[in-house]
Motif scaffolding. Sequence first.
Motif, PDB file in Angstrom:
ATOM      1  N   LYS A 143      -5.086  -1.002  -3.784  1.00 54.78           N
ATOM      2  CA  LYS A 143      -5.910  -0.500  -4.894  1.00 54.78           C
ATOM      3  C   LYS A 143      -6.071   1.007  -4.807  1.00 54.78           C
TER       4      LYS A 143
ATOM      5  N   ARG B 224      -4.656   3.783  -7.589  1.00 58.64           N
ATOM      6  CA  ARG B 224      -5.543   4.764  -8.225  1.00 58.64           C
ATOM      7  C   ARG B 224      -5.087   6.196  -7.956  1.00 58.64           C
TER       8      ARG B 224
ATOM      9  N   SER C  45      -1.892   6.872 -10.024  1.00 63.33           N
ATOM     10  CA  SER C  45      -2.191   7.015 -11.452  1.00 63.33           C
ATOM     11  C   SER C  45      -2.846   8.356 -11.747  1.00 63.33           C
TER      12      SER C  45
ATOM     13  N   ASP D 248      -7.806  -7.031 -11.527  1.00 58.67           N
ATOM     14  CA  ASP D 248      -8.301  -5.778 -10.976  1.00 58.67           C
ATOM     15  C   ASP D 248      -7.119  -4.835 -10.763  1.00 58.67           C
ATOM     16  N   VAL D 249      -7.412  -3.606 -10.431  1.00 61.74           N
ATOM     17  CA  VAL D 249      -6.377  -2.599 -10.205  1.00 61.74           C
ATOM     18  C   VAL D 249      -5.424  -3.067  -9.107  1.00 61.74           C
TER      19      VAL D 249
END
Length: 99
Positions: free
Chosen positions: A75, A79, A82, A39-40
């Motif tokens: 996480k 996100r 990014s 997962d991220v």
Amino acid sequence: MNSSQLTSPKAHRVPCTVRINHSFDHLEAHVELDGYQPDVGDRITVLGAPVITKFGESMTLEREALVRPATTLQKLLVRLKSFFLLTELYEVSFTPRRF
């Protein structure tokens, strides 16, 4: 957000397949985790001795990987980071003139 979302989940070991190719056209290594979808923000470390491949050699190894799942906060930060790194690409212009 409760405290269980801030503490890191337990790290666990997962079997993996490592494919290494060292040729004129390619120098690459790919890892496939068997039975786990990362997962991220997850951190994955392949365990075992370092591998040295000679030129023109390819190999496939069965190893173990240590998976450290990311917390909810990690996480979210990955996100967010990014998103801002992606927006840097929008600054590129392909027009021949300058303003």
